[in-house]
Design a protein around this motif. Structure first.
Motif, PDB file in Angstrom:
ATOM      1  N   GLY A 126       0.825  -1.213   0.000  1.00 22.48           N
ATOM      2  CA  GLY A 126       0.000   0.000   0.000  1.00 22.48           C
ATOM      3  C   GLY A 126       0.852   1.254   0.000  1.00 22.48           C
ATOM      4  O   GLY A 126       0.554   2.219  -0.708  1.00 22.48           O
ATOM      5  N   LEU A 127       1.947   1.231   0.762  1.00 22.75           N
ATOM      6  CA  LEU A 127       2.847   2.385   0.787  1.00 22.75           C
ATOM      7  C   LEU A 127       3.503   2.632  -0.564  1.00 22.75           C
ATOM      8  O   LEU A 127       3.588   3.777  -1.023  1.00 22.75           O
ATOM      9  N   VAL A 128       3.986   1.566  -1.223  1.00 16.82           N
ATOM     10  CA  VAL A 128       4.620   1.793  -2.527  1.00 16.82           C
ATOM     11  C   VAL A 128       3.586   2.214  -3.556  1.00 16.82           C
ATOM     12  O   VAL A 128       3.890   2.990  -4.468  1.00 16.82           O
ATOM     13  N   ALA A 129       2.347   1.746  -3.409  1.00 17.35           N
ATOM     14  CA  ALA A 129       1.291   2.164  -4.338  1.00 17.35           C
ATOM     15  C   ALA A 129       0.976   3.646  -4.163  1.00 17.35           C
ATOM     16  O   ALA A 129       0.768   4.366  -5.147  1.00 17.35           O
ATOM     17  N   VAL A 130       0.957   4.120  -2.919  1.00 18.78           N
ATOM     18  CA  VAL A 130       0.771   5.560  -2.671  1.00 18.78           C
ATOM     19  C   VAL A 130       1.925   6.345  -3.286  1.00 18.78           C
ATOM     20  O   VAL A 130       1.728   7.371  -3.943  1.00 18.78           O
ATOM     21  N   TRP A 144       9.825   5.052   6.154  1.00 16.51           N
ATOM     22  CA  TRP A 144       8.994   4.659   7.286  1.00 16.51           C
ATOM     23  C   TRP A 144       9.721   3.625   8.148  1.00 16.51           C
ATOM     24  O   TRP A 144       9.689   3.685   9.378  1.00 16.51           O
ATOM     25  N   LEU A 145      10.402   2.668   7.518  1.00 22.99           N
ATOM     26  CA  LEU A 145      11.160   1.674   8.276  1.00 22.99           C
ATOM     27  C   LEU A 145      12.292   2.332   9.057  1.00 22.99           C
ATOM     28  O   LEU A 145      12.499   2.041  10.240  1.00 22.99           O
ATOM     29  N   ALA A 146      13.039   3.223   8.402  1.00 24.39           N
ATOM     30  CA  ALA A 146      14.134   3.906   9.088  1.00 24.39           C
ATOM     31  C   ALA A 146      13.615   4.689  10.286  1.00 24.39           C
ATOM     32  O   ALA A 146      14.216   4.670  11.373  1.00 24.39           O
ATOM     33  N   PHE A 147      12.499   5.357  10.110  1.00 23.52           N
ATOM     34  CA  PHE A 147      11.908   6.122  11.208  1.00 23.52           C
ATOM     35  C   PHE A 147      11.437   5.191  12.320  1.00 23.52           C
ATOM     36  O   PHE A 147      11.633   5.472  13.501  1.00 23.52           O
ATOM     37  N   SER A 148      10.827   4.060  11.950  1.00 25.80           N
ATOM     38  CA  SER A 148      10.318   3.108  12.939  1.00 25.80           C
ATOM     39  C   SER A 148      11.423   2.532  13.807  1.00 25.80           C
ATOM     40  O   SER A 148      11.208   2.230  14.974  1.00 25.80           O
ATOM     41  N   TRP A 177       9.533   3.636  -3.967  1.00 23.23           N
ATOM     42  CA  TRP A 177      10.235   2.899  -2.912  1.00 23.23           C
ATOM     43  C   TRP A 177      10.533   3.750  -1.687  1.00 23.23           C
ATOM     44  O   TRP A 177      10.822   3.226  -0.620  1.00 23.23           O
ATOM     45  N   THR A 178      10.471   5.071  -1.815  1.00 21.56           N
ATOM     46  CA  THR A 178      10.918   5.930  -0.722  1.00 21.56           C
ATOM     47  C   THR A 178      10.044   5.829   0.530  1.00 21.56           C
ATOM     48  O   THR A 178      10.577   5.840   1.646  1.00 21.56           O
ATOM     49  N   LEU A 179       8.727   5.740   0.377  1.00 24.26           N
ATOM     50  CA  LEU A 179       7.851   5.709   1.553  1.00 24.26           C
ATOM     51  C   LEU A 179       8.136   4.523   2.475  1.00 24.26           C
ATOM     52  O   LEU A 179       8.314   4.722   3.679  1.00 24.26           O
ATOM     53  N   PRO A 180       8.176   3.283   1.988  1.00 28.64           N
ATOM     54  CA  PRO A 180       8.456   2.196   2.928  1.00 28.64           C
ATOM     55  C   PRO A 180       9.859   2.262   3.525  1.00 28.64           C
ATOM     56  O   PRO A 180      10.051   1.930   4.699  1.00 28.64           O
TER      57      PRO A 180
END
Length: 196
Positions: A118-122, A139-143, A133-136
């Motif tokens: 869903g994140l890559v689709a957004v 988000w992972l780095a932030f998590s 690819w940037t959103l996931p």
């Protein structure tokens, strides 16, 4: 079947599949300790994020303007591409982990695969396939740097790393999967703006 072959080639499916497999095997090789310890909590997520990033390249074709003018219905193909991408990255993770006799919870894999796709689709709908690819990844780095907490906002931000069965993590992934798939199916890539 010729149309399916052409579609797969135009979406870089063979190259994406190779990157998904290579990244999963690379993490597996790095995670092997030889003492039978299970993978740490973030390694399966890393495999899924790398897989989603690889699949994101195929969410759009070479020419967005051509896709908008084509006489075929793109919406079902886009939805199928996102869903099959999620199934692929989850299946590869589970298959690689069985080589060590380990397995991440299938519920966790399903939740994270759906949310990440869903994140890559957004990302594809907003900025095009080249930046999907940037959103996931962000988000992972932030998590990984957010301290764990029972706070709902923190759980939403760290949904990828929460254990399976956590309601906030499951709902966050479902919302991301539904919103991302719907946005990509309706808009396509790059917000409808052709990039040249």
């Amino acid at each position: 079947m010729r149309w399916l072959t052409l579609y797969a080639r135009s979406r870089h499916a063979p190259a994406s599949l190779a990157v998904v497999l290579i990244s999963a095997l690379a993490v597996w090789a790095l995670a092997r300790t030889g003492d039978g310890k299970p993978w740490s909590g973030w390694l399966p997520v890393l495999v899924l994020v790398a897989g989603a990033a690889a699949v994101s390249v195929g969410l759009g074709g070479q020419d967005p303007a051509l896709e908008r003018t084509a006489a075929i219905r793109w919406m079902p193909r886009r939805v199928a591409h996102v869903l099959l991408g999620g199934v692929l990255i989850g299946a590869v993770l589970l298959a690689v982990q069985t080589m060590d006799g380990q397995q991440t919870s299938p519920a966790l894999v399903l939740r994270n695969s759906a949310g990440l796709m869903g994140l890559v689709a957004v990302g594809a709908a907003c900025w095009g396939r080249q930046y999907a690819w940037t959103l996931p990844c962000v988000w992972l780095a932030f998590s990984m740097v957010v301290p764990p907490s029972a706070d709902v906002v923190t759980q939403v931000l760290t949904w990828m790393l929460l254990p399976s069965g956590t309601a906030v993590g499951t709902w966050t992934a479902l919302v991301l999967a539904a919103a991302g798939t719907a946005a990509h199916a309706a808009v396509g890539v790059g917000g409808g703006v052709a990039r040249r």
